[in-house]
Motif scaffolding. Structure first.
Motif, PDB file in Angstrom:
ATOM      1  N   ARG A 144       5.139 -22.117  -4.862  1.00  0.00           N
ATOM      2  CA  ARG A 144       5.923 -22.479  -6.055  1.00  0.00           C
ATOM      3  C   ARG A 144       5.020 -22.787  -7.238  1.00  0.00           C
ATOM      4  N   LEU A 145       3.929 -23.488  -6.978  1.00  0.00           N
ATOM      5  CA  LEU A 145       2.985 -23.794  -8.059  1.00  0.00           C
ATOM      6  C   LEU A 145       2.466 -22.507  -8.697  1.00  0.00           C
ATOM      7  N   GLU A 146       2.131 -21.532  -7.857  1.00  0.00           N
ATOM      8  CA  GLU A 146       1.588 -20.261  -8.364  1.00  0.00           C
ATOM      9  C   GLU A 146       2.628 -19.499  -9.182  1.00  0.00           C
ATOM     10  N   THR A 147       3.893 -19.563  -8.746  1.00  0.00           N
ATOM     11  CA  THR A 147       4.981 -18.899  -9.486  1.00  0.00           C
ATOM     12  C   THR A 147       5.163 -19.532 -10.860  1.00  0.00           C
ATOM     13  N   ILE A 148       5.152 -20.863 -10.901  1.00  0.00           N
ATOM     14  CA  ILE A 148       5.319 -21.571 -12.182  1.00  0.00           C
ATOM     15  C   ILE A 148       4.124 -21.299 -13.095  1.00  0.00           C
ATOM     16  N   GLN A 149       2.932 -21.311 -12.517  1.00  0.00           N
ATOM     17  CA  GLN A 149       1.720 -21.043 -13.303  1.00  0.00           C
ATOM     18  C   GLN A 149       1.808 -19.667 -13.961  1.00  0.00           C
ATOM     19  N   LYS A 150       2.240 -18.686 -13.195  1.00  0.00           N
ATOM     20  CA  LYS A 150       2.355 -17.320 -13.721  1.00  0.00           C
ATOM     21  C   LYS A 150       3.373 -17.271 -14.865  1.00  0.00           C
ATOM     22  N   ALA A 151       4.502 -17.960 -14.692  1.00  0.00           N
ATOM     23  CA  ALA A 151       5.560 -17.943 -15.710  1.00  0.00           C
ATOM     24  C   ALA A 151       5.124 -18.639 -17.001  1.00  0.00           C
ATOM     25  N   LEU A 152       4.411 -19.748 -16.860  1.00  0.00           N
ATOM     26  CA  LEU A 152       4.091 -20.568 -18.038  1.00  0.00           C
ATOM     27  C   LEU A 152       2.780 -20.193 -18.713  1.00  0.00           C
ATOM     28  N   SER A 153       1.951 -19.423 -18.033  1.00  0.00           N
ATOM     29  CA  SER A 153       0.661 -19.035 -18.619  1.00  0.00           C
ATOM     30  C   SER A 153       0.824 -18.179 -19.870  1.00  0.00           C
ATOM     31  N   LEU A 202       2.749 -19.056 -22.205  1.00  0.00           N
ATOM     32  CA  LEU A 202       3.013 -20.019 -23.275  1.00  0.00           C
ATOM     33  C   LEU A 202       1.857 -20.980 -23.533  1.00  0.00           C
ATOM     34  N   THR A 203       1.119 -21.323 -22.461  1.00  0.00           N
ATOM     35  CA  THR A 203       0.065 -22.333 -22.605  1.00  0.00           C
ATOM     36  C   THR A 203      -0.936 -22.192 -21.463  1.00  0.00           C
ATOM     37  N   ASN A 204      -1.985 -23.007 -21.478  1.00  0.00           N
ATOM     38  CA  ASN A 204      -2.967 -22.990 -20.390  1.00  0.00           C
ATOM     39  C   ASN A 204      -2.444 -23.839 -19.235  1.00  0.00           C
ATOM     40  N   VAL A 205      -2.498 -23.274 -18.029  1.00  0.00           N
ATOM     41  CA  VAL A 205      -1.935 -23.963 -16.860  1.00  0.00           C
ATOM     42  C   VAL A 205      -2.942 -23.961 -15.718  1.00  0.00           C
ATOM     43  N   TYR A 206      -3.158 -25.152 -15.135  1.00  0.00           N
ATOM     44  CA  TYR A 206      -4.009 -25.290 -13.947  1.00  0.00           C
ATOM     45  C   TYR A 206      -3.172 -25.949 -12.862  1.00  0.00           C
ATOM     46  N   ILE A 207      -3.340 -25.518 -11.620  1.00  0.00           N
ATOM     47  CA  ILE A 207      -2.533 -26.096 -10.543  1.00  0.00           C
ATOM     48  C   ILE A 207      -3.407 -26.844  -9.538  1.00  0.00           C
ATOM     49  N   LEU A 208      -2.850 -27.928  -9.006  1.00  0.00           N
ATOM     50  CA  LEU A 208      -3.507 -28.725  -7.968  1.00  0.00           C
ATOM     51  C   LEU A 208      -2.531 -28.874  -6.803  1.00  0.00           C
ATOM     52  N   ASN A 209      -2.940 -28.391  -5.640  1.00  0.00           N
ATOM     53  CA  ASN A 209      -2.084 -28.399  -4.460  1.00  0.00           C
ATOM     54  C   ASN A 209      -2.493 -29.553  -3.541  1.00  0.00           C
ATOM     55  N   THR A 264       6.944 -28.881  -8.652  1.00  0.00           N
ATOM     56  CA  THR A 264       7.494 -27.648  -8.070  1.00  0.00           C
ATOM     57  C   THR A 264       9.012 -27.578  -8.088  1.00  0.00           C
ATOM     58  N   SER A 265       9.683 -28.671  -8.424  1.00  0.00           N
ATOM     59  CA  SER A 265      11.148 -28.631  -8.460  1.00  0.00           C
ATOM     60  C   SER A 265      11.683 -29.745  -9.355  1.00  0.00           C
ATOM     61  N   GLY A 266      12.981 -29.683  -9.617  1.00  0.00           N
ATOM     62  CA  GLY A 266      13.675 -30.764 -10.296  1.00  0.00           C
ATOM     63  C   GLY A 266      13.114 -31.142 -11.647  1.00  0.00           C
ATOM     64  N   ILE A 267      13.007 -32.445 -11.871  1.00  0.00           N
ATOM     65  CA  ILE A 267      12.588 -32.978 -13.166  1.00  0.00           C
ATOM     66  C   ILE A 267      11.165 -32.552 -13.511  1.00  0.00           C
ATOM     67  N   GLY A 268      10.264 -32.543 -12.535  1.00  0.00           N
ATOM     68  CA  GLY A 268       8.877 -32.143 -12.790  1.00  0.00           C
ATOM     69  C   GLY A 268       8.784 -30.697 -13.244  1.00  0.00           C
ATOM     70  N   HIS A 269       9.523 -29.833 -12.578  1.00  0.00           N
ATOM     71  CA  HIS A 269       9.565 -28.405 -12.906  1.00  0.00           C
ATOM     72  C   HIS A 269      10.107 -28.211 -14.326  1.00  0.00           C
ATOM     73  N   ALA A 270      11.223 -28.887 -14.625  1.00  0.00           N
ATOM     74  CA  ALA A 270      11.837 -28.754 -15.956  1.00  0.00           C
ATOM     75  C   ALA A 270      10.915 -29.302 -17.045  1.00  0.00           C
ATOM     76  N   GLU A 324       9.449 -27.532 -20.427  1.00  0.00           N
ATOM     77  CA  GLU A 324       9.681 -28.146 -21.735  1.00  0.00           C
ATOM     78  C   GLU A 324       8.357 -28.353 -22.476  1.00  0.00           C
ATOM     79  N   PHE A 325       7.361 -28.874 -21.771  1.00  0.00           N
ATOM     80  CA  PHE A 325       6.045 -29.108 -22.385  1.00  0.00           C
ATOM     81  C   PHE A 325       5.395 -27.784 -22.802  1.00  0.00           C
ATOM     82  N   ALA A 326       5.517 -26.761 -21.951  1.00  0.00           N
ATOM     83  CA  ALA A 326       4.907 -25.463 -22.255  1.00  0.00           C
ATOM     84  C   ALA A 326       5.491 -24.871 -23.539  1.00  0.00           C
TER      85      ALA A 326
END
Length: 251
Positions: A38-47, A49-56, A11-17, A21-23
């Motif tokens: 935050r996970l939902e926001t990132i999922q929406k942005a990256l979907s 480019l690629t398939n995204v699943y989130i685990l909270n 959700t932030s920092g190196i993991g977010h970046a 990058e991977f997407a």
């Protein structure tokens, strides 16, 4: 063939970046974190480019971690790349004045959380005889600096665990490595200093590493040909020589 990567602390920092990058390179993503919004926001942005699943879930919670990873749908179950990124620093105190709660938080997230997530994913890798694990360490795992005692201890443990993983998983053809950055301009200092104003001064007077810089190195490591394993990387910004020497310039 398309690969799937699981990233903790996404959700932030190196993991977010790293997720971004991977997407860009078409890697499917399982993004893990404690902040669902935050996970939902990132999922929406990256979907796009690629398939995204989130685990909270919180990596500190053993039951939550195993339950979350076991709940992955078939499409995301086979994790090819594991990025153990979730980590934190709490406080900067001499050992005699350190907070036990801070110590617990650092050991629980940086060491035990990494182990829980790895334990949940490694059996699938050994069964398939393939996989790549990258543990995000720190320059604090290479040296110890004043008042860094337990944080440095946790990151030294990450490096020892990484080396142990590489030995134990060698018969299965699984790559294991660590990326160890120095000063990276993220929310790290806000967490370490618990929102104190001193956090704002940590990155002043020099150009620190950015999360994207580290993400590019992580992608470089996972994109090497099958016979190449980047086992260990120590990276600093140009202004940083080690944990205590940073060239700062103020106008």
């Amino acid at each position: 063939m398309k690969k799937t990567a699981l990233i903790t602390g996404a959700t932030s920092g190196i993991g977010h970046a790293t997720a971004f990058e991977f997407a860009k390179h078409g890697i499917d993503l399982v993004l893990c974190g404690r902040r669902l919004g935050r996970l939902e926001t990132i999922q929406k942005a990256l979907s796009k480019l690629t398939n995204v699943y989130i685990l909270n879930f919180d990596v500190r919670n053993k039951e939550e971690a195993f339950k979350a990873i076991q709940s992955l749908p078939e499409k995301f179950k086979n994790i090819d790349i594991l990025i153990n990124n979730a980590g934190n620093a709490h406080g900067l105190d001499i050992i005699s004045e350190g907070s036990i709660d801070d110590w617990d938080a650092m050991m629980d997230i940086n060491v035990k959380g990494l182990l829980y997530v790895s334990k949940a994913i490694i059996p699938g890798m050994t069964e398939r005889k393939s996989g790549h694990i990258i543990n995000i360490g720190s320059s604090a795992g290479k040296e110890v600096y004043p008042k860094g005692n337990v944080y440095c201890g946790s990151k030294h443990a990450v490096l020892a665990i990484t080396e142990g993983m590489r030995i134990d998983l060698n018969p299965y053809g699984i790559k294991v490595g660590s990326i160890n950055p120095g000063l990276v301009e993220t929310e790290f200092s806000q967490v370490r200093f618990k929102g104190d104003k001193i956090a704002d001064t940590v990155y002043q007077g020099f150009k620190a590493l950015q999360a994207e810089d580290v993400a590019e190195v992580i992608y470089f490591a996972v994109s090497r040909p099958p016979h190449v394993n980047i086992a260990d990387v120590l990276m600093f910004c140009t202004a940083q020589a080690n944990s205590t020497i940073v060239k700062k310039e103020f106008n």
